[in-house]
Write a protein that holds these residues in place. Sequence first.
Motif, mmCIF file in Angstrom:
data_model
loop_
_atom_site.group_PDB
_atom_site.id
_atom_site.type_symbol
_atom_site.label_atom_id
_atom_site.label_comp_id
_atom_site.label_asym_id
_atom_site.label_seq_id
_atom_site.Cartn_x
_atom_site.Cartn_y
_atom_site.Cartn_z
ATOM 1 N N GLU A 92 10.067 12.197 0.088
ATOM 2 C CA GLU A 92 9.196 13.364 -0.082
ATOM 3 C C GLU A 92 8.287 13.189 -1.294
ATOM 4 O OE1 GLU A 92 9.468 18.242 -0.142
ATOM 5 O OE2 GLU A 92 11.234 17.078 -0.709
ATOM 6 N N ARG A 93 8.825 12.636 -2.384
ATOM 7 C CA ARG A 93 7.979 12.389 -3.563
ATOM 8 C C ARG A 93 6.860 11.405 -3.223
ATOM 9 N NH1 ARG A 93 13.183 12.502 -5.996
ATOM 10 N NH2 ARG A 93 13.297 10.225 -6.169
ATOM 11 N N GLN A 94 7.189 10.385 -2.439
ATOM 12 C CA GLN A 94 6.158 9.430 -2.044
ATOM 13 C C GLN A 94 5.133 10.084 -1.130
ATOM 14 O OE1 GLN A 94 8.428 5.884 -0.676
ATOM 15 N NE2 GLN A 94 7.437 4.918 -2.407
ATOM 16 N N LEU A 95 5.615 10.954 -0.244
ATOM 17 C CA LEU A 95 4.686 11.658 0.649
ATOM 18 C C LEU A 95 3.713 12.512 -0.148
ATOM 19 C CD1 LEU A 95 3.912 12.343 3.603
ATOM 20 C CD2 LEU A 95 5.498 14.280 3.437
ATOM 21 N N VAL A 96 4.189 13.169 -1.187
ATOM 22 C CA VAL A 96 3.315 13.996 -2.029
ATOM 23 C C VAL A 96 2.227 13.133 -2.669
ATOM 24 C CG1 VAL A 96 3.232 15.378 -4.149
ATOM 25 C CG2 VAL A 96 5.020 15.808 -2.447
ATOM 26 N N SER A 97 2.603 11.957 -3.174
ATOM 27 C CA SER A 97 1.607 11.037 -3.736
ATOM 28 C C SER A 97 0.630 10.587 -2.660
ATOM 29 C CB SER A 97 2.295 9.800 -4.334
ATOM 30 O OG SER A 97 3.128 10.155 -5.403
ATOM 31 N N PHE A 98 1.142 10.296 -1.481
ATOM 32 C CA PHE A 98 0.325 9.849 -0.356
ATOM 33 C C PHE A 98 -0.682 10.928 0.046
ATOM 34 C CE2 PHE A 98 -0.218 9.588 4.310
ATOM 35 C CZ PHE A 98 -0.766 8.309 4.418
ATOM 36 N N THR A 144 9.815 4.092 3.385
ATOM 37 C CA THR A 144 10.911 4.875 2.808
ATOM 38 C C THR A 144 11.507 5.820 3.852
ATOM 39 O OG1 THR A 144 9.837 4.742 0.655
ATOM 40 C CG2 THR A 144 11.604 6.336 0.863
ATOM 41 N N PHE A 145 10.667 6.353 4.727
ATOM 42 C CA PHE A 145 11.197 7.174 5.814
ATOM 43 C C PHE A 145 11.992 6.322 6.812
ATOM 44 C CE2 PHE A 145 7.976 10.307 4.415
ATOM 45 C CZ PHE A 145 8.817 11.399 4.294
ATOM 46 N N ASP A 146 11.589 5.071 6.977
ATOM 47 C CA ASP A 146 12.355 4.144 7.808
ATOM 48 C C ASP A 146 13.733 3.894 7.191
ATOM 49 O OD1 ASP A 146 12.902 2.309 9.876
ATOM 50 O OD2 ASP A 146 12.071 0.643 8.731
ATOM 51 N N TYR A 184 8.319 19.896 7.494
ATOM 52 C CA TYR A 184 9.487 19.240 8.094
ATOM 53 C C TYR A 184 10.248 18.424 7.051
ATOM 54 C CZ TYR A 184 12.327 16.682 11.466
ATOM 55 O OH TYR A 184 13.394 16.152 12.161
ATOM 56 N N VAL A 185 9.525 17.653 6.266
ATOM 57 C CA VAL A 185 10.171 16.804 5.251
ATOM 58 C C VAL A 185 10.857 17.664 4.195
ATOM 59 C CG1 VAL A 185 9.739 15.111 3.427
ATOM 60 C CG2 VAL A 185 8.650 14.843 5.663
ATOM 61 N N ASN A 186 10.228 18.776 3.823
ATOM 62 C CA ASN A 186 10.824 19.661 2.827
ATOM 63 C C ASN A 186 12.128 20.281 3.335
ATOM 64 O OD1 ASN A 186 10.691 22.750 1.451
ATOM 65 N ND2 ASN A 186 10.393 21.000 0.108
ATOM 66 N N ARG A 187 12.175 20.652 4.624
ATOM 67 C CA ARG A 187 13.404 21.216 5.200
ATOM 68 C C ARG A 187 14.471 20.143 5.388
ATOM 69 N NH1 ARG A 187 10.086 24.265 4.515
ATOM 70 N NH2 ARG A 187 9.579 26.228 5.551
ATOM 71 N N SER A 246 0.844 -1.202 0.000
ATOM 72 C CA SER A 246 0.000 0.000 0.000
ATOM 73 C C SER A 246 0.877 1.249 0.000
ATOM 74 C CB SER A 246 -0.910 0.019 1.234
ATOM 75 O OG SER A 246 -0.152 0.322 2.394
ATOM 76 N N LEU A 247 0.300 2.348 -0.471
ATOM 77 C CA LEU A 247 1.043 3.611 -0.526
ATOM 78 C C LEU A 247 1.450 4.061 0.869
ATOM 79 C CD1 LEU A 247 2.135 5.878 -2.269
ATOM 80 C CD2 LEU A 247 -0.126 6.960 -2.208
ATOM 81 N N ARG A 248 0.619 3.795 1.862
ATOM 82 C CA ARG A 248 0.936 4.187 3.241
ATOM 83 C C ARG A 248 2.190 3.438 3.735
ATOM 84 N NH1 ARG A 248 -1.945 6.710 7.151
ATOM 85 N NH2 ARG A 248 -3.866 6.540 5.946
ATOM 86 N N VAL A 249 2.201 2.131 3.535
ATOM 87 C CA VAL A 249 3.333 1.315 3.988
ATOM 88 C C VAL A 249 4.602 1.691 3.221
ATOM 89 C CG1 VAL A 249 4.276 -1.033 4.171
ATOM 90 C CG2 VAL A 249 1.873 -0.590 4.757
ATOM 91 N N SER A 250 4.457 1.915 1.916
ATOM 92 C CA SER A 250 5.606 2.311 1.092
ATOM 93 C C SER A 250 6.174 3.650 1.548
ATOM 94 C CB SER A 250 5.175 2.391 -0.374
ATOM 95 O OG SER A 250 6.259 2.767 -1.183
#
Length: 196
Positions: free
Chosen positions: A134-140, A33-35, A153-156, A25-29
Amino acid sequence: MAIYTKGGDKGKTSLFDGERVSKDSLRVSTYGTFDELNANISLADKFCISKRNKEILQRVEYRMFFLQGEIATQDAEKFRSQSRIITDDDVHYLESIIDNYTAQLPKVTSFILPGSSLAGAQLHVCRTVCRRAERQLVSFMKVNPVRPEIERYVNRLSDFLYIMARSEDHEDYLEKVIGEVVQRYYKAIGRLNDHG
């Protein structure tokens, strides 16, 4: 106690709030990725020359747990009631490090290779993983609500990792220069003693 539960043998995993979702799932992905990013930051801090940089990176590593946990929860309120969360104070902390280090480091006037030191190179790996996260977060975020503090925070974070890489490269350069000066000094003293 075994670390395996067999609960994921059929391609599902549990979120923080107990919900079961597909492992792809997009959430797990996204939180996965942050992990991956956090594991890379942990590796970077082991390579750092500067004790202060180690401490700064370890502070960020702990914040990553809060970030991942919130993304790993469908019921965000449930997570926020049981854990610390990323706030604008965390964003301002990254900005303060970026601003202070930018003012102290030599100006960059051209493209630089991604790391002239081991720590610097690893921090550039972190920066690129952060951009992917960050790209995945934007999709999420297109299908799930995410607090703007997390987005900021992720952008900084990628800019922060870039400046930390530059800091470690600079520390490595200074250490090599000092080592070279000390070596030349002892050689000169040796020659004086030989002729003394």
